[in-house]
Enzyme design. Structure first.
Site, PDB file in Angstrom:
ATOM      1  CE  LYS A   9      -4.012  -2.149   2.230  1.00  0.00           C
ATOM      2  NZ  LYS A   9      -5.101  -1.918   3.196  1.00  0.00           N
ATOM      3  CE1 TYR A  49      -9.354  -3.296  -0.113  1.00  0.00           C
ATOM      4  CE2 TYR A  49      -8.535  -1.312  -1.189  1.00  0.00           C
ATOM      5  CZ  TYR A  49      -8.317  -2.443  -0.421  1.00  0.00           C
ATOM      6  OH  TYR A  49      -7.052  -2.728   0.054  1.00  0.00           O
ATOM      7  CG  ASN A 112      -3.696  -2.331   6.546  1.00  0.00           C
ATOM      8  OD1 ASN A 112      -3.570  -1.896   5.404  1.00  0.00           O
ATOM      9  ND2 ASN A 112      -4.597  -3.241   6.865  1.00  0.00           N
ATOM     10  CG  HIS A 115      -5.493  -6.245  -0.126  1.00  0.00           C
ATOM     11  ND1 HIS A 115      -6.662  -6.349   0.588  1.00  0.00           N
ATOM     12  CD2 HIS A 115      -5.615  -7.075  -1.194  1.00  0.00           C
ATOM     13  CE1 HIS A 115      -7.460  -7.213  -0.038  1.00  0.00           C
ATOM     14  NE2 HIS A 115      -6.844  -7.663  -1.125  1.00  0.00           N
ATOM     15  CD  GLU A 126      -8.657  -9.461  -3.565  1.00  0.00           C
ATOM     16  OE1 GLU A 126      -7.458  -9.720  -3.304  1.00  0.00           O
ATOM     17  OE2 GLU A 126      -9.479  -9.116  -2.716  1.00  0.00           O
TER      18      GLU A 126
HETATM   19  P1  CMP Z   1      -7.413  -4.646   3.419  1.00  0.00           P
HETATM   20  O1  CMP Z   1      -6.908  -6.014   3.653  1.00  0.00           O
HETATM   21  O2  CMP Z   1      -6.782  -3.867   2.312  1.00  0.00           O
HETATM   22  O3  CMP Z   1      -8.996  -4.692   3.183  1.00  0.00           O
HETATM   23  C1  CMP Z   1      -9.837  -3.598   3.447  1.00  0.00           C
HETATM   24  C2  CMP Z   1      -9.139  -2.504   4.200  1.00  0.00           C
HETATM   25  O4  CMP Z   1      -9.976  -1.592   4.859  1.00  0.00           O
HETATM   26  C3  CMP Z   1      -8.298  -3.116   5.304  1.00  0.00           C
HETATM   27  O5  CMP Z   1      -7.193  -3.787   4.763  1.00  0.00           O
HETATM   28  C4  CMP Z   1      -7.983  -1.870   6.147  1.00  0.00           C
HETATM   29  O6  CMP Z   1      -6.825  -1.185   5.680  1.00  0.00           O
HETATM   30  C5  CMP Z   1      -9.196  -0.965   5.882  1.00  0.00           C
HETATM   31  N1  CMP Z   1     -10.010  -0.764   7.088  1.00  0.00           N
HETATM   32  C6  CMP Z   1     -10.225   0.415   7.694  1.00  0.00           C
HETATM   33  N2  CMP Z   1     -11.024   0.266   8.756  1.00  0.00           N
HETATM   34  C7  CMP Z   1     -11.330  -1.059   8.838  1.00  0.00           C
HETATM   35  C8  CMP Z   1     -12.127  -1.849   9.726  1.00  0.00           C
HETATM   36  N3  CMP Z   1     -12.770  -1.314  10.772  1.00  0.00           N
HETATM   37  N4  CMP Z   1     -12.200  -3.184   9.504  1.00  0.00           N
HETATM   38  C9  CMP Z   1     -11.559  -3.748   8.441  1.00  0.00           C
HETATM   39  N5  CMP Z   1     -10.800  -3.038   7.568  1.00  0.00           N
HETATM   40  C10 CMP Z   1     -10.679  -1.716   7.763  1.00  0.00           C
END
Ligand code: CMP
Length: 137
Positions: A9, A49, A112, A115, A126
């Site tokens: 990311k 998403y 974070n 993904h 995906e």
């Molecule tokens: P990712 O695995 O990319 O999938 C969806 C993303 O939404 C997740 O990682 C997080 O970076 C983001 N996100 C933000 N808030 C939340 C939440 N409360 N629960 C899950 N994903 C979240």
């Protein structure tokens, strides 16, 4: 052999840890079947998403994912989907186990670092979203 999708990311790309994250994959038996560095458009991020579009965090998630380039990777290996999720750690870096990618490189639940596909079915969807079959080798 399984394939799964990983996205490094914008936060991790900006921090200059692309190589360190790829090393985690390769050192743990996951092969890079293909990869590319991309600036996602808003439409790309919203479509990728789309499963989260009703969630309260959708707008922030999309804004974050288009805040800078990302690296999109197809990982291949035995149990690649589960292995990648183990290497990533919990979605919220504050809950991620020590030594995982998110514990070591992520700041927050949005920023974070990575993904990873959460099922084999979603991995196939995906991968097809970002790559033509001829690009994967
Ligand atoms: P990712 O695995 O990319 O999938 C969806 C993303 O939404 C997740 O990682 C997080 O970076 C983001 N996100 C933000 N808030 C939340 C939440 N409360 N629960 C899950 N994903 C979240």
């Amino acid at each position: 052999m399984e394939q799964t999708l990983s996205i490094i990311k914008p936060d991790a790309v900006a921090k200059g840890v692309i190589g360190k994250i790829i090393d985690r994959f390769e050192s743990n038996g996951l092969r890079i079947a293909t990869m590319k560095k991309v600036q996602l458009s808003r439409a790309d991020a919203e479509a990728f998403y789309a499963v989260h579009k009703e969630r309260s965090f959708f707008g922030e998630l999309v804004d974050f994912m288009i805040s800078g380039p990302v690296v999109i990777i197809v990982l291949e290996g035995e149990e690649a989907m589960a292995k990648n999720r183990e290497l990533m750690g919990a979605t919220n870096p504050k809950e991620a186990a020590a030594g995982t990618i998110r514990a070591d490189f992520a700041q927050s639940i949005d920023a974070n670092a990575v993904h990873g596909s959460d099922s084999l079915e979603n991995a196939a969807i995906e991968i097809a979203f970002f790559f033509a079959q001829r690009e994967i080798n």
